[in-house]
Design a protein around this motif. Structure first.
Motif, PDB file in Angstrom:
ATOM      1  N   GLU A  84     -34.706  -8.611  30.416  1.00  0.00           N
ATOM      2  CA  GLU A  84     -33.857  -8.945  29.274  1.00  0.00           C
ATOM      3  C   GLU A  84     -33.080  -7.735  28.758  1.00  0.00           C
ATOM      4  O   GLU A  84     -31.931  -7.851  28.351  1.00  0.00           O
ATOM      5  CB  GLU A  84     -34.729  -9.531  28.146  1.00  0.00           C
ATOM      6  N   TYR A  85     -33.697  -6.562  28.762  1.00  0.00           N
ATOM      7  CA  TYR A  85     -33.084  -5.406  28.102  1.00  0.00           C
ATOM      8  C   TYR A  85     -32.503  -4.419  29.105  1.00  0.00           C
ATOM      9  O   TYR A  85     -33.138  -4.093  30.111  1.00  0.00           O
ATOM     10  CB  TYR A  85     -34.103  -4.692  27.218  1.00  0.00           C
ATOM     11  N   HIS A 122     -28.837  -3.050  25.493  1.00  0.00           N
ATOM     12  CA  HIS A 122     -28.097  -4.312  25.555  1.00  0.00           C
ATOM     13  C   HIS A 122     -29.054  -5.450  25.883  1.00  0.00           C
ATOM     14  O   HIS A 122     -30.099  -5.250  26.498  1.00  0.00           O
ATOM     15  CB  HIS A 122     -27.003  -4.241  26.615  1.00  0.00           C
ATOM     16  N   SER A 123     -28.639  -6.654  25.469  1.00  0.00           N
ATOM     17  CA  SER A 123     -29.457  -7.849  25.714  1.00  0.00           C
ATOM     18  C   SER A 123     -28.776  -8.710  26.767  1.00  0.00           C
ATOM     19  O   SER A 123     -27.581  -9.015  26.654  1.00  0.00           O
ATOM     20  CB  SER A 123     -29.585  -8.633  24.407  1.00  0.00           C
ATOM     21  N   THR A 160     -29.431 -11.859  27.309  1.00  0.00           N
ATOM     22  CA  THR A 160     -29.134 -13.144  26.672  1.00  0.00           C
ATOM     23  C   THR A 160     -27.810 -13.063  25.907  1.00  0.00           C
ATOM     24  O   THR A 160     -26.948 -13.946  26.017  1.00  0.00           O
ATOM     25  CB  THR A 160     -30.271 -13.529  25.700  1.00  0.00           C
ATOM     26  N   LYS A 161     -27.661 -11.979  25.128  1.00  0.00           N
ATOM     27  CA  LYS A 161     -26.420 -11.819  24.362  1.00  0.00           C
ATOM     28  C   LYS A 161     -25.216 -11.618  25.282  1.00  0.00           C
ATOM     29  O   LYS A 161     -24.110 -12.087  24.985  1.00  0.00           O
ATOM     30  CB  LYS A 161     -26.547 -10.645  23.382  1.00  0.00           C
ATOM     31  N   ALA A 218     -28.560  -5.232  21.698  1.00  0.00           N
ATOM     32  CA  ALA A 218     -29.777  -5.815  21.118  1.00  0.00           C
ATOM     33  C   ALA A 218     -30.313  -4.921  20.020  1.00  0.00           C
ATOM     34  O   ALA A 218     -30.878  -5.397  19.032  1.00  0.00           O
ATOM     35  CB  ALA A 218     -30.847  -5.979  22.198  1.00  0.00           C
ATOM     36  N   GLY A 277     -37.922  -4.011  21.462  1.00  0.00           N
ATOM     37  CA  GLY A 277     -37.856  -5.084  20.469  1.00  0.00           C
ATOM     38  C   GLY A 277     -37.745  -4.555  19.058  1.00  0.00           C
ATOM     39  O   GLY A 277     -36.898  -5.003  18.289  1.00  0.00           O
TER      40      GLY A 277
END
Ligand code: K7E
Ligand code: CUA
Length: 667
Positions: free
Chosen positions: A342-343, A357-358, A360-361, A388, A425
């Motif tokens: 994810e990251y 950065h994400s 998902t985003k 993120a 996170g």
């Protein structure tokens, strides 16, 4: 990489550099005893006769090689020659291995190797192969981990500075190489100040999952920035690849200052599944360009070179959705993807935060078309739409990040000479430990994979001053082993390295130690010059070329008396080690040889080429202390003047001599 911040100070960065020196000095003053806890020695002690828990593969930097260490002991186990000739085992000297170093620039006996990368299955190192890049004359090598030998080298065309390489995709379908230096593509004679107009970057995807068949699957043409490092997505981001770039200013002089102007440069997010579609649909254009693919044939153990003449090049203008740019502060170096996929963490050399950065985003920003602008067909996403979080006040000069699989990330800080541990996170810094000094990469076994073995961390440092007994102006560079099994990092051990250890990878020894080849089966040796028994040895002449077939076994060569060679001849000694036992090697050297010795593994044939300069009798001998009678393992070759009537003679068996006489008559 060496970053000049500590020594000079470009205008914009003078302040940071000054603070950096203060940080580094503070680190130096902290006494080692404060950091090494009482049980450190027992944690790294591997008793004589016991094995280490991990194999660590460390790049040799400007030595061009890979060195293999055991962890936690820090014991050096082997040096694997890759891009540089290595006289110790004749790599790049003997006729069998020389073709591995062929390129379109000719035979290249050296390179600068930075990033060892293990092959992976489902995103986890599997112990089959190790890949490593050549930085100067862009190439990627594949090392087989059943033999710890370089088996294959592919040259990367349309590239200059193969630095962002050879990071692997989760199932080793591809390894990659991005050009550090943009250049005219195709490379041609243009004014250097036409940089902005004529210079381009390329991102290359190289198929890697079939030994002997590495090839350039496709290249993506990019704006003329510097491409620095990369990492594959995994899990949800599988199918994507991330590359850092700097010099978005497109400076072609004094980059130290001119390429440090923009607050943000970019991470290129490449959807390589989309690239595959574009190739399948014919949107990649074939470009005529030459490059070499060299590989070792397993039967003859002889390298072959083939020249390729074309690559498929994708221009993002013709393949929408293949690349997006993520703005990233500032002159980013490393880009690392966490175990969940994810990251995406960037190490902005000049940034005051670590941006994350994400994925998902990123997907949402693409769907929402949250673009700032487009560069050469590549949409630039809005920073706020993809970021993120940012790790605040991490230290100075973040370069590289690895993960422990327990929710923490560890970033190397070059200027402040420390490792910083932070939480994914929440982005909070939870621990930091000084390193000695100027850390570049750091490495956790499996630490860039889906499943890190998060027990140790190795810091790889650039400057060693005062850590070891001094050895003149140049000292070995240094690795430091840090225990990361608890909340607090603990320094366990310093050990010197060979060349400059940029990156390293490691994996549990159990994944490879029981798969080691012990000898090569003589019956399967297909080398055209193999000698399988003493009776098969001998000597032949074809014009001025002499071929001598010879065996080596404890403790003699056969033949060991050779005559009939003349000044002006080129003599090839084809020596076969006919031993069929583990670790029984022989060597071969002849007086006045213009090249290295041969080193012969059990069951293999190797060739030393020798041009004797004058008449005389020349001894040859075994260079590897193989038995109690090793010093008796010798022979003589007689060289006569050109045109001499001395007959070809090699003292092998009667049968062999009769066959040779027949062969001579036929010529
Ligand atoms: Cu940071 Cu070449 Cu990976 Cu050196 S690179 S440190
Ligand atoms: Cu063979 Cu020494």
């Amino acid at each position: 990489m060496k970053i000049p911040l500590k020594r000079s100070a470009g205008l914009a960065i003078a302040g940071i550099a000054a603070v950096g020196i203060i940080y580094a000095c503070a680190g130096q003053r902290t006494a080692t005893t404060n950091l090494v806890t009482g049980d450190a020695a027992s944690k790294v002690y591997v008793a004589p006769g016991s094995y280490d828990e991990y194999y660590a593969f460390m790049s040799g930097g400007y030595s061009g090689q890979v060195s293999v260490y055991g962890l936690p002991s820090g014991r050096l186990l082997k040096l694997i020659p890759v891009f540089s000739q290595f006289a110790e085992d004749a790599y790049g000297y003997d006729a069998e291995s020389k073709p591995l170093l062929e390129t379109t620039y000719g035979f290249i006996p050296w390179d600068d190797s930075h990033h060892p990368e293990l092959s992976m299955t489902d995103g986890v190192p599997d112990g089959r192969w190790l890949f490593i890049n050549a930085n100067n004359t862009p190439r990627i090598a594949r090392i087989d981990l059943t033999r710890f030998e370089t088996d294959e080298i592919i040259q990367i065309p349309n590239s200059a500075g193969g630095h962002a390489s050879p990071f692997t995709t989760p199932n080793t379908k591809y390894v990659v190489s991005a050009t550090r230096f943009s250049v005219p593509i195709p490379n041609t004679d243009v004014p250097i100040d036409s940089y902005k107009k004529s210079f381009k970057g390329t991102l290359s995807f190289i198929t890697a999952d079939q030994p002997g068949k590495m090839d350039i699957a496709f290249q993506i043409l990019m704006p003329g920035y510097n491409y620095d490092l990369g990492h594959a997505g995994k899990g949800p981001s599988d199918g994507w690849f991330f590359f850092t770039s700097y010099n978005s200013e497109q400076a072609n002089t004094k980059l130290e200052e001119n390429a440090s102007q923009n607050d943000k440069d970019y991470i290129a997010a490449v959807n390589y599944k989309r690239a595959e579609e574009c190739v399948a649909q014919g949107q990649a254009k074939p470009m005529a360009v030459e490059y070499f693919h060299n590989y070792v044939d397993p039967g003859s153990r002889t390298a072959k070179s083939e020249k390729k003449t074309s690559v498929k090049v994708i221009d993002p203008v013709n393949c929408a959705g293949v690349v997006y740019y993520l703005p990233t502060p500032k002159s980013p170096h490393g880009v690392d993807v966490d175990p969940t996929g994810e990251y995406i963490v960037a190490g902005g050399k000049l940034a005051t935060v670590i941006p994350v950065h994400s994925f998902t985003k990123l997907q949402k920003a693409i769907a929402d078309k949250a673009f700032d602008k487009t560069v050469d067909g590549i949409p630039v996403l809005k920073y706020d739409a993809v970021v993120a979080g940012e790790v605040q006040k991490p230290g100075l000069g973040p370069l590289h990040t690895e993960f422990d699989g327990k929710g923490f990330a560890y970033t190397s800080m070059f200027i402040s000479s420390e490792v910083v541990k932070w939480k994914l996170g929440t982005w909070e810094v939870v621990d930091r430990i000084p390193t000695y000094y100027s850390i570049g990469h750091l490495m956790i076994p499996g630490g860039d994979s889906k499943r890190p073995w998060g027990k140790y961390l190795v810091a790889m440092n650039k400057i060693t001053k005062d850590r070891y007994l001094p050895t003149g102006p140049e000292m070995a560079q240094s690795a430091q082993l840090i225990d990361i099994s608890g909340d607090k990092m603990k320094l366990l051990l310093d050990f010197p390295t060979i060349g400059e250890p940029h990156y390293a990878q490691a994996l549990p020894a159990s994944l490879i130690k029981d798969r080691q080849v012990k000898f090569h089966k003589l019956a399967e040796n297909t080398n055209p010059w193999v000698t399988k028994s003493e009776a098969d040895g001998g000597i032949t002449r074809a014009g001025k070329k002499i071929d001598i077939k010879m065996i080596a076994i404890r403790s003699h060569f056969a033949p060991d008396n050779i005559e009939g060679v003349q000044v002006g001849d080129t003599v090839n000694f084809h020596v076969t080690n006919i031993e069929q036992d583990w670790d029984i090697l022989h060597g071969f050297a002849v007086l006045g040889a213009q090249t290295s010795e041969l080193i012969l593994q059990p069951g293999e044939t190797r060739t030393l080429t020798w041009i004797p300069k004058g008449p005389g009798v020349y001894p040859f001998y075994c260079t590897d202390f193989c038995s109690a009678l090793h010093q008796e393992m010798q022979g003589y070759i007689r060289v006569s003047p050109a045109g001499s009537s001395v007959k070809l003679m090699a003292n092998v068996s009667k049968k062999a001599q009769a066959q040779l006489a027949e062969a001579q008559k036929e010529k």
